[in-house]
Design an enzyme around this catalytic site. Structure first.
Site, PDB file in Angstrom:
ATOM      1  N   HIS A 182       0.874  -1.183   0.000  1.00 14.89           N
ATOM      2  CA  HIS A 182       0.000   0.000   0.000  1.00 14.89           C
ATOM      3  C   HIS A 182       0.914   1.238   0.000  1.00 14.89           C
ATOM      4  CE1 HIS A 182      -2.721   3.016   1.833  1.00 14.89           C
ATOM      5  NE2 HIS A 182      -3.725   2.249   1.458  1.00 14.89           N
TER       6      HIS A 182
ATOM      7  N   ASP B 299       3.032  -4.827   7.869  1.00 12.87           N
ATOM      8  CA  ASP B 299       1.812  -4.036   7.752  1.00 12.87           C
ATOM      9  C   ASP B 299       0.629  -5.000   7.844  1.00 12.87           C
ATOM     10  OD1 ASP B 299      -0.440  -2.721   6.909  1.00 12.87           O
ATOM     11  OD2 ASP B 299       0.445  -1.896   5.078  1.00 12.87           O
TER      12      ASP B 299
ATOM     13  N   GLN C 196      -4.603  -5.335   6.693  1.00 14.75           N
ATOM     14  CA  GLN C 196      -5.625  -6.224   6.105  1.00 14.75           C
ATOM     15  C   GLN C 196      -5.622  -7.603   6.743  1.00 14.75           C
ATOM     16  OE1 GLN C 196      -7.936  -5.257   4.147  1.00 14.75           O
ATOM     17  NE2 GLN C 196      -7.113  -3.286   3.527  1.00 14.75           N
TER      18      GLN C 196
ATOM     19  N   LYS D  64     -10.403  -1.196  10.425  1.00 15.87           N
ATOM     20  CA  LYS D  64     -10.558  -2.375   9.554  1.00 15.87           C
ATOM     21  C   LYS D  64     -10.839  -3.627  10.391  1.00 15.87           C
ATOM     22  CE  LYS D  64      -7.301  -0.443   6.202  1.00 15.87           C
ATOM     23  NZ  LYS D  64      -8.056   0.005   5.040  1.00 15.87           N
TER      24      LYS D  64
ATOM     25  N   CYS E 202      -4.756   2.487  -3.661  1.00 18.33           N
ATOM     26  CA  CYS E 202      -3.516   2.997  -3.059  1.00 18.33           C
ATOM     27  C   CYS E 202      -2.384   1.989  -3.212  1.00 18.33           C
ATOM     28  CB  CYS E 202      -3.705   3.364  -1.591  1.00 18.33           C
ATOM     29  SG  CYS E 202      -4.829   4.727  -1.348  1.00 18.33           S
TER      30      CYS E 202
END
Ligand code: 7TS
Length: 415
Positions: free
Chosen positions: A131, A208, A211, A234, A372
């Site tokens: 991202h 990261d 998600q 999220k 993104c």
């Protein structure tokens, strides 16, 4: 994700759905079909009620007051830290830093760690499927420090090329920053292996997890990553609250990110002594209400459990992939071996933005664009994709509505 065993019965999913009041909405006269969960998830009543209760009953600034409300707010704020610690199995509370979200957590690491550690000629490795929030800050710090940014390539399925990664990593590599689950492709990366390889070269690793955390259980001690970041919104929690996990030994050595109240122990005009971890990284009045509501979100997810979430979401992704691929001109972008909850696709002859707009008239919320992750679009030589992303409250019936919406779009567009 693969290896489904127990399907979640539809009446159980219907019960979950009732916890999310927004799902009862009509959009453009149609039942809302919310398939934009990778952008943000909807919130259960317990999260909404927690925010309301906070402002109704205990609103006060934390860490400062001796009065009752301030103590109540501080207690709940710090209880959330403990909840997050357990959620990701961090060793200590010192390792749990609240941020505004994933983006701020990455920027914190980039500036505080990268600003202090990176020297000209040092190398940072990211991947082709990051991202922008895990690309741009690293580019900025590399430009500032003279470090070099290298990129792990992926194949046309959207799997990272681990052999290429092994060639990139060397004694000059100081940081490997990689996404756990890709928002544009759904790929679940083999982060255990990536972390092990980086550590064999004494490089630090940032994962990261934006998600990942809503879909799979994360154990930072088992992973042994140096940093793990995610956003509350999220994970069925509010916007404006996120998390930086950092190993205590690594955070301890880092200078502060921002200066201000709460991050100090003692201030004179000559010198300031910084506060202990994690407060050293939490300058200013934080987002108290949303932090406390994140607790409710974590409780909600854990009460359902990742086994059920995994089984249900895998069944949804498999069902969607199978049932949509019969549509003429349908192309999935991202066919990695391990995927989680994201279906990016194109339909020949229709621009994804037109798809998204017409689906919206049917009450179907999808995302269209570059997500993104422009380098992913460049890899697949597409300007954008349409993306359906699933959460625990989605149903197979909603995927049928999506399919009907896609067929209608094709009719409208004359494809
Ligand atoms: N990293 C990944 C993998 C993401 O998917 C996102 C947001 C971020 C970082 C940034 O998170 P933030 O909460 O700080 O904004 N992804 C998306 C998306 O896919 N659609 O909208 C936002």
């Amino acid at each position: 994700m693969s290896g489904v065993t127990n399907l979640v019965p539809s009446d159980v999913v219907d019960k979950w759905r009732k916890d999310f009041p927004i799902l009862r909405q009509k959009i453009n006269g149609k039942d809302l079909v919310y398939l934009d969960n990778a952008a943000t998830t909807q919130k259960p009543n317990t999260v909404i009620d927690t925010i309301s209760r906070y402002y109704t009953e205990i609103n006060s600034n934390i860490h400062r007051g001796v009065h009752t409300l301030s103590q109540l707010a501080t207690d709940e704020y710090e209880l959330t830290r403990e909840k997050v610690r357990q959620f990701i199995n961090a060793k200590s509370l010192s390792e749990v830093v609240f941020t505004r979200g994933t983006t701020e957590a990455i920027n914190l690491v980039v500036n505080a760690w990268g600003g202090a550690e990176l020297k000209p000629g040092d190398e940072v490795i990211i991947s082709e499927m990051e991202h922008h929030s895990n690309i741009v800050p690293w580019q900025m710090i590399c430009e500032k420090t003279g470090a070099i940014l290298n990129v792990i390539p992926m194949n046309d399925d959207g799997d990272l090329l681990i052999d290429e990664y092994k060639k990139l990593v060397n004694e000059k590599t100081k940081m490997v920053a990689v996404v756990h689950v890709s928002n544009a492709l759904g790929t679940v990366n083999p982060i255990e292996e990536i972390i092990e390889i980086a550590h064999a070269h004494n490089a630090k690793v940032l994962i990261d997890g934006a998600q990942a955390v809503a879909h799979l259980a994360v154990d930072v001690q088992k992973l042994d990553c140096d940093f793990y970041v995610f956003s509350g919104h999220k994970l069925y929690g509010p916007t404006g609250i996120g998390m930086l996990y950092g190993k205590e030994s690594v955070l301890e050595k880092m200078p502060p990110y921002q200066g201000g109240g709460d991050m100090i122990r003692m201030v004179t005009f000559e010198k300031t002594e910084y506060n202990d971890l994690p407060y050293k990284f939490e300058a200013g009045t934080p987002n108290i209400a949303d932090t406390i509501a994140l607790s409710a979100a974590i409780d909600y997810v854990l009460a359902i459990g990742f086994d059920a979430i995994h089984a249900h979401e895998t069944a949804l992704l498999d069902y969607a992939t199978e049932s949509l691929k019969v549509i003429p001109g349908f192309r999935v972008i991202g066919t990695a071996k391990e995927k989680a909850s994201v279906l990016s696709f194109m339909i020949k002859g229709i621009h994804p933005h037109d798809l998204g707009t017409i689906l919206d008239t049917e009450g179907i919320a999808t995302r269209t664009g570059h997500h993104c992750a422009m380098p992913v679009m460049t890899h697949f030589n597409v300007p954008a994709t349409a993306r359906a992303s699933f959460a625990l409250y989605n149903t197979k019936a909603e995927i049928d509505v999506l399919k009907a919406g896609l067929l209608k779009t094709m009719e409208v567009m004359g494809v």
